[in-house]
Design a protein around this motif. Structure first.
Motif, PDB file in Angstrom:
ATOM      1  N   GLN A 274       0.755  -1.212   0.168  1.00 38.81           N
ATOM      2  CA  GLN A 274       0.041   0.056  -0.154  1.00 38.81           C
ATOM      3  C   GLN A 274       0.834   1.237  -0.075  1.00 38.81           C
ATOM      4  N   LYS A 275       2.090   1.067  -0.184  1.00 36.96           N
ATOM      5  CA  LYS A 275       3.045   2.318  -0.104  1.00 36.96           C
ATOM      6  C   LYS A 275       3.101   2.929   1.219  1.00 36.96           C
ATOM      7  N   LEU A 276       2.765   2.202   2.256  1.00 39.39           N
ATOM      8  CA  LEU A 276       2.890   2.867   3.746  1.00 39.39           C
ATOM      9  C   LEU A 276       4.211   2.660   4.193  1.00 39.39           C
ATOM     10  N   ASP A 277       4.608   3.707   5.157  1.00 39.16           N
ATOM     11  CA  ASP A 277       5.829   3.205   5.922  1.00 39.16           C
ATOM     12  C   ASP A 277       5.435   1.997   6.888  1.00 39.16           C
ATOM     13  N   PRO A 278       6.401   1.243   7.525  1.00 40.07           N
ATOM     14  CA  PRO A 278       5.954   0.622   8.540  1.00 40.07           C
ATOM     15  C   PRO A 278       5.607   1.121   9.594  1.00 40.07           C
ATOM     16  N   ARG A 279       4.592   0.375  10.072  1.00 37.06           N
ATOM     17  CA  ARG A 279       3.761   0.832  11.468  1.00 37.06           C
ATOM     18  C   ARG A 279       4.839   0.616  12.617  1.00 37.06           C
ATOM     19  N   HIS A 280       5.562   1.759  12.844  1.00 34.36           N
ATOM     20  CA  HIS A 280       6.657   1.865  14.090  1.00 34.36           C
ATOM     21  C   HIS A 280       5.915   1.767  15.372  1.00 34.36           C
TER      22      HIS A 280
END
Length: 576
Positions: free
Chosen positions: A75-81
Motif C-alpha cells: 500500500q506504499k505505507l511506512d512500516p507501522r513503527h
C-alpha cells in the motif's frame, strides 16, 4: 573527552577502520543525538538510523509489526513503527506499588497491553507509539523505575539469584547487585534531559564519561550474581558471573567467571557461544573494583572494527586468558586467589510455594514465555493486579521469565493462593517439561527474528509432552529452548535441546547441553523444518527413555551415547 584506548598486547586491531556504530556514539553528544528533535516530529512514527542506535542506550528498540509489513509495503505505507521499552530492575525486585504503575501504563500507553518478563530479570513493554514514550518514562519515574542502559554498548540489567530460601544471603547479594548496577550507570544527564523534562540541551554542553568514555563499550556487557547449588541465572550467558561462596554460615566472597556469551552469526564460524573462564576467588568487598577493571579492559581492548567479534569472549580468545587476567589484576590492584569449590545441581525456578528461613512464604508463578496478559480463561494480568493490591511483600522477576510473590506472611498465604488459582496464575496440571521450556519474543515485533519462537513454543511443548508420555517418562523433562535468531536472547545455546531460528519454519538444532547449564550444546542439524525437528525429538526421546543410566539427563545421555560429541572448546567443537 576523546577516547584513547590502551593498546592490547597483540596489536591485531591496529589500523583497522572503526565500525559505523563508533561514529554514531562519538558524534552523539553523550547519547542525545537528534532524539529530542525527532520526538517533536509526530508526523513520522520512527527515528533516524543513527538515533535508532542511540535510543537503545535509553532502553528502547524501534520495531514494527512484521505480520503487517508486507501489506503496508504493497500500500506504499511506512512500516507501522512502535517501540519496545525495557526497564532497569537490578536483581529483578519490584514493589506492589511499582507493579500497579507498570500495569497501568501497559494498559494505557501500549497497543498490546501486555507486560513481558524477560531473561534479563526485568520487564518490557511492546507496542508503544512515539507519542507515548515520554509519558511512559515519566510515569515509571514516579515510582522509581528507569530504563537507562538496558540496551546498547554498556553494562545492562544486573542479574541476581532469586532464591528466596537462603534469605539472608539473597538480601546481601541483591544489595551488591544493585550497587554494581548503580556503579555502571552513565555520567551523562542525557536520559533525564530527553525523557523526564523534555528540554533540549545545547550540543556543546561540557560532559564526560570517566568510566565509559564518549564511545562507551565495544558491545553489550552483562553481569550476574548467583548462589550455588541453583544456577538460575545461567552463569555461562554473562560477561561476568559472580559465584557466591558460603563458608561456615557466611558469604565470604565470589569466584569470578569471565567471558561467557551465547550469540553467534549464521554463516560466520568465527563466531560461537562460549563458556566463561574461572579467573579465581575474590573477597566480597572487591566485587565492584574487579568489575570496573574487567569492564575497562574490555573497553580498551575490545574489537571496535567488527561488531561480530566485539564481545568480551572474543577479546579473551584473541589476547589470551592469562594476558586479560593479568591486566585486570594490574588495573584493580587485586590478585585473584585460587578458585573455591562449588557445585551447581540444577537450574530454573522452583515453581510453587516455598517457605524461607525467615518463616515467610514465597510463591513462584510459572509465566509461559513471560507474557502477562489476560488470555481467554486465564486473566493473568488482572490476577497480578489483584495480588498487587493486597500483597505486603515484594515481587521478584526471575531470569527464566517467571515471577515470585515473595515475603508472604502465613496469615496472607490463603488469599494469595486464592487469587493465583482464580486467575490461572497457578495450576495443578503444569508439567516439568513446560516449566523447563523457554523462548524469546521473536515474531511479530523483533526486527532480528528469522523464525517463530514465543508463538511456536507452547504447541511444541505439548508435542514433547506427548512424546514423553508415549515412552513412559511423562514425569521427566529436557531443557528445551527456542530462539528466533542466533543472538541468544532465549539462551538456546545452553539447552539440552535448543532451536535457533534460521528462516521461516526452519531452525538449527543444538544438542548436548546439560541440566546444570555448564555445557554448551553442539550443532546437531542445520536448517531443519518442523517435521525433521519432531522426528528427531521422537527418536531421541525414545532412545533416552530406554537406554539412559539411572537419573541421567537428556543432554548427558546424548553425549555419553555418542549422538553428539561434547563441546569442550566452542570455537572448535560447536559446529557440526
Amino acid at each position: 573527552m576523546s577516547y584513547q584506548p590502551k593498546p592490547s598486547p597483540d596489536n591485531s586491531l591496529d589500523g583497522r577502520a572503526l565500525s559505523d556504530n563508533e561514529r554514531i556514539k562519538t558524534e552523539s553528544n553523550f547519547l542525545r543525538g537528534t532524539i529530542a528533535e525527532a520526538l517533536d516530529d509526530q508526523v513520522y512514527g520512527g527515528f533516524s538510523p543513527d538515533d535508532i542506535q542511540l535510543i537503545k542506550f535509553h532502553g528502547l528498540y524501534q520495531q514494527d509489526d512484521r505480520d503487517l509489513r508486507g501489506e503496508r509495503k504493497k500500500q506504499k505505507l511506512d512500516p507501522r513503527h512502535s517501540f519496545l521499552l525495557r526497564a532497569r530492575m537490578p536483581g529483578g525486585i519490584c514493589t506492589p506499588e511499582q507493579w500497579l504503575q507498570i500495569d497501568k501504563y501497559a494498559q494505557e500507553r501500549t497497543m498490546v497491553g501486555s507486560i513481558r518478563l524477560t531473561t534479563r530479570q526485568t520487564f518490557q513493554y511492546h507496542g508503544i507509539l512515539k507519542r507515548n514514550l515520554r509519558p511512559i518514562f515519566q510515569g515509571l519515574d514516579e515510582v522509581g523505575i528507569d530504563s537507562i542502559f538496558t540496551a546498547g554498548d554498556v553494562n545492562r540489567n544486573t542479574l541476581c539469584t532469586s532464591n528466596p530460601v537462603e534469605s539472608e544471603f539473597h538480601a546481601e547479594m541483591y544489595e551488591l547487585a544493585k550497587q554494581t548496577s548503580e556503579h555502571f550507570l552513565p555520567n551523562t544527564k542525557g536520559f533525564a534531559d530527553l525523557w523526564l523534562n523534555g528540554e533540549k540541551v545545547a550540543s556543546n554542553e561540557a560532559e564526560s564519561e570517566p568510566l565509559y568514555s564518549n564511545v562507551y563499550l565495544p558491545r553489550k556487557f552483562k553481569i550476574a550474581f548467583v548462589m550455588p547449588p541453583q544456577n538460575d541465572i545461567d552463569v555461562h550467558a554473562n560477561d561476568i558471573s559472580f559465584v557466591a561462596i558460603v563458608r561456615d554460615g557466611e558469604l565470604v566472597g565470589y569466584n569470578v567467571l569471565v567471558g561467557a556469551g551465547l550469540g553467534h552469526t549464521h554463516g560466520d564460524k568465527r563466531t560461537h557461544p562460549r563458556k566463561a573462564d574461572d579467573f579465581g576467588f575474590i573477597d566480597k568487598k572487591d566485587v565492584i573494583a574487579i568489575s570496573e577493571a574487567i569492564v575497562s579492559v574490555q573497553r580498551d581492548w575490545g574489537n571496535r572494527s567488527d561488531r561480530h567479534l566485539s564481545k568480551t569472549k572474543y577479546t579473551i580468545e584473541r589476547v589470551g586468558v592469562a594476558a586479560f587476567k593479568a591486566e585486570v589484576e594490574g588495573r584493580s590492584g587485586i590478585t585473584f586467589a585460587e578458585s573455591q569449590d562449588y557445585k551447581f545441581e540444577y537450574r530454573g525456578d522452583r515453581i510453587g510455594w516455598i517457605k524461607g528461613i525467615d518463616k515467610k512464604w514465597h510463591l513462584t508463578l510459572f509465566i509461559e514465555n513471560g507474557r502477562i496478559l489476560d488470555f481467554p480463561g486465564k486473566p493473568l494480568k488482572t490476577g497480578m493486579r489483584e495480588i498487587a493490591k493486597v500483597h505486603k511483600g515484594d515481587f521478584r522477576f526471575t531470569a527464566n521469565q517467571n515471577l515470585i510473590v515473595a515475603g508472604v506472611a502465613e496469615k496472607d498465604k490463603a488469599k494469595i493462593e486464592q487469587l493465583a488459582v482464580e486467575h490461572g496464575l497457578k495450576t495443578e496440571d503444569l508439567s516439568k517439561q513446560r516449566e523447563n521450556s523457554m523462548a524469546c519474543v521473536s515474531f511479530p515485533t523483533c526486527p532480528l527474528a528469522m523464525a517463530e519462537a514465543e508463538r511456536y513454543l507452547p504447541g511444541l511443548v505439548t508435542q514433547v509432552e506427548g512424546m514423553l508420555d508415549k515412552y513412559g517418562v511423562a514425569d521427566e523433562h529436557l531443557v528445551l529452548r527456542v530462539t528466533g535468531c542466533p543472538n541468544g536472547c532465549g539462551r538456546a545455546a545452553l539447552a539440552e535441546f535448543g532451536l535457533v531460528g534460521k528462516g521461516p519454519g526452519r531452525y538449527n538444532i543444538l544438542l548436548g547441553g546439560n541440566r546444570e547449564g555448564t555445557r554448551i550444546p553442539k550443532t546437531y542439524l542445520e536448517n531443519a523444518d518442523e517435521t525433521q525437528i519432531l522426528d528427531e525429538l521422537d527418536s531421541l526421546i525414545g532412545r533416552w527413555a530406554t537406554e539412559r543410566n539411572p537419573n541421567e539427563g537428556f543432554g548427558d545421555f546424548t553425549v555419553r551415547s555418542g549422538i553428539v560429541e561434547e563441546v569442550v572448546v566452542a570455537s572448535r567443537d560447536f559446529y557440526a
